[in-house]
Design a protein around this motif. Sequence first.
Motif, short mmCIF file in Angstrom:
data_model
loop_
_atom_site.label_atom_id
_atom_site.label_comp_id
_atom_site.label_asym_id
_atom_site.label_seq_id
_atom_site.Cartn_x
_atom_site.Cartn_y
_atom_site.Cartn_z
N ALA A 31 0.79 -1.23 -0.02
CA ALA A 31 -0.07 0.03 -0.02
C ALA A 31 0.88 1.15 0.07
O ALA A 31 2.17 1.12 0.25
CB ALA A 31 -0.99 0.10 1.28
N LYS A 62 -9.11 4.56 2.48
CA LYS A 62 -9.44 3.94 0.97
C LYS A 62 -9.99 5.01 -0.13
O LYS A 62 -9.63 4.50 -1.30
CB LYS A 62 -10.26 2.90 1.16
CG LYS A 62 -9.68 1.96 2.32
CD LYS A 62 -10.67 0.74 2.53
CE LYS A 62 -10.16 -0.35 3.59
NZ LYS A 62 -11.23 -1.44 3.56
N ASP A 63 -10.82 5.81 0.43
CA ASP A 63 -11.41 6.64 -0.66
C ASP A 63 -10.66 7.57 -1.58
O ASP A 63 -9.60 8.23 -1.13
CB ASP A 63 -12.70 7.36 -0.20
CG ASP A 63 -12.23 8.33 0.69
OD1 ASP A 63 -12.47 9.42 0.41
OD2 ASP A 63 -11.91 7.89 1.87
N LYS A 67 -7.73 10.37 -0.56
CA LYS A 67 -6.20 9.83 -0.73
C LYS A 67 -5.70 11.11 -1.67
O LYS A 67 -4.49 11.28 -1.40
CB LYS A 67 -6.36 8.66 -1.53
CG LYS A 67 -6.61 7.22 -0.70
CD LYS A 67 -6.37 6.11 -1.49
CE LYS A 67 -7.24 5.74 -2.64
NZ LYS A 67 -6.94 4.72 -3.55
N MET A 77 -4.57 1.62 -1.32
CA MET A 77 -4.75 2.01 -0.24
C MET A 77 -3.62 3.06 0.31
O MET A 77 -2.52 2.73 -0.04
CB MET A 77 -5.34 0.88 0.86
CG MET A 77 -6.58 0.17 0.43
SD MET A 77 -7.06 -0.87 1.87
CE MET A 77 -5.81 -2.36 1.23
#
Length: 232
Positions: A31, A62-63, A67, A77
């Motif tokens: 990630a 996550k969204d 990010k 992620m």
Amino acid sequence: MKNLYLTLLSILFFGFAVHAQESKPLGKINAHIILDGKLLPIDTDTLKHFKEDDIDYATVIKDTEHKAIFGVNDEQMLLIVITKANKNKPENVALREKLSKINFAGTPKMAINPTLKKPSKDSIASGTFDFVSIEKQPQFPGGIKAFYQYLGENIKYPKEAQKNKIFGRVFLSFIVEKNGELSNIKLIRGVSSDIDAEAIRVVSGSPKWSPGIQFGVPVRVKYNINVNFNLN
């Protein structure tokens, strides 16, 4: 915090919570990772040097919208980690402030220490901030699209590379100084010696940027960019 961090790691790996009875070293994480205000290369194993008890704060984002605030624009992620040893550094104070302004709908609340004080303007470190933790990011005149337009108009595709049909992306880092000039341009990942040199040449000739701002004053900011060489 120990159980919280284990939960975050298990979300990344398995999608459910696990618990441990002892503090174990952390392994490689697939990630994006922001560690103490700095964006690390993906698949890094830097965290293996830390144990769970070294961590002051951690959260998974996550969204896409959230990010993007931290410079991550793909499907991976994002794991944000602040260590106890560095929690009061200006980079982490700025990062916590940035996190505190985000509405993590549907996400468990993380313990952001409300007692941390902003450093005074006179006490801001003379070092370099990473662009992911900065209050106001440095900007090329006209924005990032204008910067890529500048690159496109000024790149001279090396003849030998063109002849041999060599193409790809050159990844660079540089410092945007307090006066907007670019310095310390470094190659992170290249394509070929002549293409890499051309990318560095064009970025080196960039017009001045608007400097990054932290706690109301201009600061030095490390910035990452990729230069695309496409035969088409």
